[in-house]
Design a protein around this motif. Sequence first.
Motif, PDB file in Angstrom:
ATOM      1  N   LYS A  90       0.853  -1.186   0.000  1.00 19.71           N
ATOM      2  CA  LYS A  90       0.000   0.000   0.000  1.00 19.71           C
ATOM      3  C   LYS A  90       0.891   1.237   0.000  1.00 19.71           C
ATOM      4  CE  LYS A  90      -0.353   1.404   4.788  1.00 19.71           C
ATOM      5  NZ  LYS A  90      -1.166   2.087   5.777  1.00 19.71           N
ATOM      6  N   GLY A  91       0.272   2.372  -0.179  1.00 21.63           N
ATOM      7  CA  GLY A  91       1.013   3.618  -0.062  1.00 21.63           C
ATOM      8  C   GLY A  91       0.811   4.531  -1.252  1.00 21.63           C
ATOM      9  N   LEU A  92       1.154   5.788  -1.047  1.00 26.92           N
ATOM     10  CA  LEU A  92       1.051   6.803  -2.079  1.00 26.92           C
ATOM     11  C   LEU A  92       2.444   7.266  -2.475  1.00 26.92           C
ATOM     12  CD1 LEU A  92      -1.788   8.973  -0.475  1.00 26.92           C
ATOM     13  CD2 LEU A  92      -2.049   7.150  -2.175  1.00 26.92           C
ATOM     14  N   LYS A  93       2.594   7.654  -3.735  1.00 29.34           N
ATOM     15  CA  LYS A  93       3.844   8.279  -4.155  1.00 29.34           C
ATOM     16  C   LYS A  93       3.959   9.616  -3.427  1.00 29.34           C
ATOM     17  CE  LYS A  93       3.897   6.313  -8.843  1.00 29.34           C
ATOM     18  NZ  LYS A  93       5.149   5.556  -8.768  1.00 29.34           N
ATOM     19  N   LEU A  94       5.157   9.904  -2.936  1.00 30.49           N
ATOM     20  CA  LEU A  94       5.368  11.154  -2.202  1.00 30.49           C
ATOM     21  C   LEU A  94       6.336  12.040  -2.977  1.00 30.49           C
ATOM     22  CD1 LEU A  94       4.998  12.920   0.342  1.00 30.49           C
ATOM     23  CD2 LEU A  94       7.020  11.791   1.269  1.00 30.49           C
ATOM     24  N   TYR A  95       5.865  13.231  -3.280  1.00 30.10           N
ATOM     25  CA  TYR A  95       6.696  14.226  -3.959  1.00 30.10           C
ATOM     26  C   TYR A  95       6.946  15.399  -3.017  1.00 30.10           C
ATOM     27  CZ  TYR A  95       5.762  11.956  -8.463  1.00 30.10           C
ATOM     28  OH  TYR A  95       5.687  11.061  -9.510  1.00 30.10           O
ATOM     29  N   LEU A 155       0.856   7.587   4.730  1.00 36.10           N
ATOM     30  CA  LEU A 155      -0.156   8.544   4.311  1.00 36.10           C
ATOM     31  C   LEU A 155      -1.530   7.932   4.088  1.00 36.10           C
ATOM     32  CD1 LEU A 155       2.015  10.613   1.808  1.00 36.10           C
ATOM     33  CD2 LEU A 155       1.223  11.332   4.058  1.00 36.10           C
ATOM     34  N   LEU A 156      -1.633   6.599   4.267  1.00 36.87           N
ATOM     35  CA  LEU A 156      -2.917   5.923   4.076  1.00 36.87           C
ATOM     36  C   LEU A 156      -3.177   4.969   5.233  1.00 36.87           C
ATOM     37  CD1 LEU A 156      -3.221   4.699   0.362  1.00 36.87           C
ATOM     38  CD2 LEU A 156      -4.620   6.417   1.488  1.00 36.87           C
ATOM     39  N   PRO A 157      -4.399   4.967   5.789  1.00 37.56           N
ATOM     40  CA  PRO A 157      -4.746   3.924   6.756  1.00 37.56           C
ATOM     41  C   PRO A 157      -4.875   2.586   6.036  1.00 37.56           C
ATOM     42  CG  PRO A 157      -6.673   5.246   6.237  1.00 37.56           C
ATOM     43  CD  PRO A 157      -5.514   5.905   5.547  1.00 37.56           C
ATOM     44  N   PHE A 186      -7.129   0.357   6.020  1.00 36.40           N
ATOM     45  CA  PHE A 186      -8.428  -0.008   5.454  1.00 36.40           C
ATOM     46  C   PHE A 186      -8.703   0.709   4.135  1.00 36.40           C
ATOM     47  CE2 PHE A 186      -9.007   2.911   9.073  1.00 36.40           C
ATOM     48  CZ  PHE A 186      -9.498   4.038   8.431  1.00 36.40           C
ATOM     49  N   PHE A 187      -7.897   1.697   3.792  1.00 40.04           N
ATOM     50  CA  PHE A 187      -7.988   2.335   2.476  1.00 40.04           C
ATOM     51  C   PHE A 187      -6.758   2.010   1.624  1.00 40.04           C
ATOM     52  CE2 PHE A 187     -10.857   5.974   4.213  1.00 40.04           C
ATOM     53  CZ  PHE A 187     -11.984   5.193   3.995  1.00 40.04           C
ATOM     54  N   ASN A 188      -6.184   0.845   1.848  1.00 39.86           N
ATOM     55  CA  ASN A 188      -4.935   0.529   1.160  1.00 39.86           C
ATOM     56  C   ASN A 188      -5.110   0.294  -0.336  1.00 39.86           C
ATOM     57  OD1 ASN A 188      -6.052  -2.025   0.935  1.00 39.86           O
ATOM     58  ND2 ASN A 188      -4.511  -3.058   2.152  1.00 39.86           N
ATOM     59  N   PHE A 189      -6.338   0.231  -0.802  1.00 41.44           N
ATOM     60  CA  PHE A 189      -6.592   0.038  -2.229  1.00 41.44           C
ATOM     61  C   PHE A 189      -6.420   1.333  -3.025  1.00 41.44           C
ATOM     62  CE2 PHE A 189     -10.504   0.515   0.225  1.00 41.44           C
ATOM     63  CZ  PHE A 189     -11.020   1.680  -0.313  1.00 41.44           C
ATOM     64  N   VAL A 190      -6.376   2.468  -2.340  1.00 48.69           N
ATOM     65  CA  VAL A 190      -6.259   3.757  -3.015  1.00 48.69           C
ATOM     66  C   VAL A 190      -4.849   3.919  -3.577  1.00 48.69           C
ATOM     67  CG1 VAL A 190      -6.375   6.262  -2.738  1.00 48.69           C
ATOM     68  CG2 VAL A 190      -8.013   4.797  -1.542  1.00 48.69           C
ATOM     69  N   ARG A 191      -4.746   4.333  -4.834  1.00 43.66           N
ATOM     70  CA  ARG A 191      -3.468   4.636  -5.453  1.00 43.66           C
ATOM     71  C   ARG A 191      -3.396   6.142  -5.658  1.00 43.66           C
ATOM     72  NH1 ARG A 191      -1.156   0.798  -3.949  1.00 43.66           N
ATOM     73  NH2 ARG A 191       0.463   0.817  -5.540  1.00 43.66           N
ATOM     74  N   GLY A 192      -2.210   6.653  -5.839  1.00 41.17           N
ATOM     75  CA  GLY A 192      -2.108   8.081  -6.087  1.00 41.17           C
ATOM     76  C   GLY A 192      -0.850   8.678  -5.520  1.00 41.17           C
TER      77      GLY A 192
END
Length: 636
Positions: free
Chosen positions: A309-314, A327-329, A331-337
């Motif tokens: 899981k995780g988001l790209k960090l700029y 940056l993501l809990p 339970f929302f690990n399906f979110v990309r971005g």
Amino acid sequence: MAKKQFKAESKRLLDMMINSIYTNKEIFLRELISNASDAMDKLYYKSLTEGISGLSRADFSIQIAYDEEARTLSVSDNGIGMNKADLEADLGTIAKSGSRLFKNEAEEADEESDVKNAEDIDIIGQFGVGFYSAFMVADKVEVISKPYGEDQAWRWTSSGADGYTIKEDERPGHGTTVIVTLKADTENENYSKYLDEYQLHSLVKKYSNYIRYPIQMMVTKSRKKEGTEDEYEDYKDLETLNDMSPIWKKQKSEVTDEEYSQFYNQNFYDFNPPLKIIRSSTEGAATYTALLFIPSKAPFNYFSSDYKKGLKLYASGVLIMDSCEDLLPDFFNFVRGLVDSEDLSLNISREMLQQDHQVKVIERVLEKKIKNELLAMLRNEREKYETFFGEFGSQLKFGSYVDYGRNKELLQDLLLFYTSSEDKLSTLDEYVDRMREEQKYIYYACGESIEKIRQLPQVERLQDKGYEMLYCTEDLDEFTLKTMRSYKDKEFRSVSDDDLGIDTEEEKAEAKKADEENKELFDFMKEALDGKVVAVRATTRLKSHPVFLSSEGGLSIDMEKVLAQQANPDNRIKAMKVLEINAGHPIFEKMKNLYAEGDKDKVTLYSKLLFGQALLMEGLNVDDPVAFANDICELM
């Protein structure tokens, strides 16, 4: 020429930075490009504050060049440049950041002026160590620099912690060129890859694609030879490698859904278009911009340990982390971005976040934003939401269950279940709205499928009363509901629980009387089942069926089934089972007569068969199928 020593404490400091601070050697190019961007920002700021005419952002660029034979890679800019004193101060002192100092001075000047020029610059460097990352891949690093407005250029040269030299040199224009002479390849390290055109292009795209100035390099292209129909030749041409303008910093009206989808497909390796696009930005405790995507399909490895899981960090458009989990809990690990921020606290190598309040603030804001977007999809785009829930609903249930239900309030309105009165998915809120006025509990029934649940003996009474039941067909469902305990002050109750709140006083008295009158029989049956049940008792909850199994304590029979799939057979946890007998069924009358006649062998046989029947109706296996079959034959 006498070699000068670094002003930092010792050789050990530089050695630590080269070998310990950075874990990924390829980021040296990101650091050199970021320094070049800083140098051009400084000159652009100078043009704004000192009224220098003829300078605009369009005049600046970064040039990358490589020489395979000489094993050199160079990064050049036409920024503010450095004189001898600057080289001594900024490169001769490890961990001194001229960029950070410049940014601080610019912000202080803005505070004393009505014109906010510092807002238009984007200084990236903070710690003054990024330049030294080049020594991870280099035998020698040379810096040729000429300050804006001066005629003399200078060359700074170092092979590492043994020191550096500075001498006069020549350069056609203002700015800085960093020349890295790469180390020889080893068995474990291929330094030559940094002389590969495709590799360099990929690294710029990965880390520095959104630097605001063009990053250019001579690249190989192909064209048809003149005078031929099918012959081609290679040639070199100057190409801009980076996009410069991040899609997430453009106005929403400037970007189409197709462009967002293309960005998502290219950056997150998903051939399917995203189901939902979420943009979020805030200023204050943590200033950031986020561009998030909810996939339309779960990745092939989503439910495996390989999934990250995780988001790209700029940081100001420069990629710092490819997957920032903080940056993501879960339970929302399906979110990309991605998240792009100017003021996150990074560690010295800019490879990871410091654990501070800014990160937590961003996580909380994103958590709330994602939930609200999902709720809006649920209310306004129901079909799309049900598609999403089919892919990721189990993750929301898991989030409601873990940590003792700590996230129940956040997630409960996002959950969906099939029910006994609806041929479609229903929210808990919709279920409660349909509840009968006298109904005390939210009822649920567990089973492998909806069809099997409908055949359970214990659902008959609830169906007769017209009470709706949630159908729990996933292993996680009952764990989730038991952990949540209630919704809108309505307690969850399994159809197999002891008290469903539906028995009249007359029915309770009837069951109690049957238990008292048949205590000896029930005790004998319990003993005949040899520890398989904790009790045998009469029930008024059945109509056509003779028996069913209920449980006592916190572990239900369905939870036992789920845990049995995960545990060693020798360590399985068993539910405390109760065999409940329909006091109005003919088989019960038969057993009472047999016991009264003293035929205890036949009562034992009936007890085992009824228990086996109850197990099978619950979807459980009988312990000894051969013995069960022989008992049936004996009865026949």
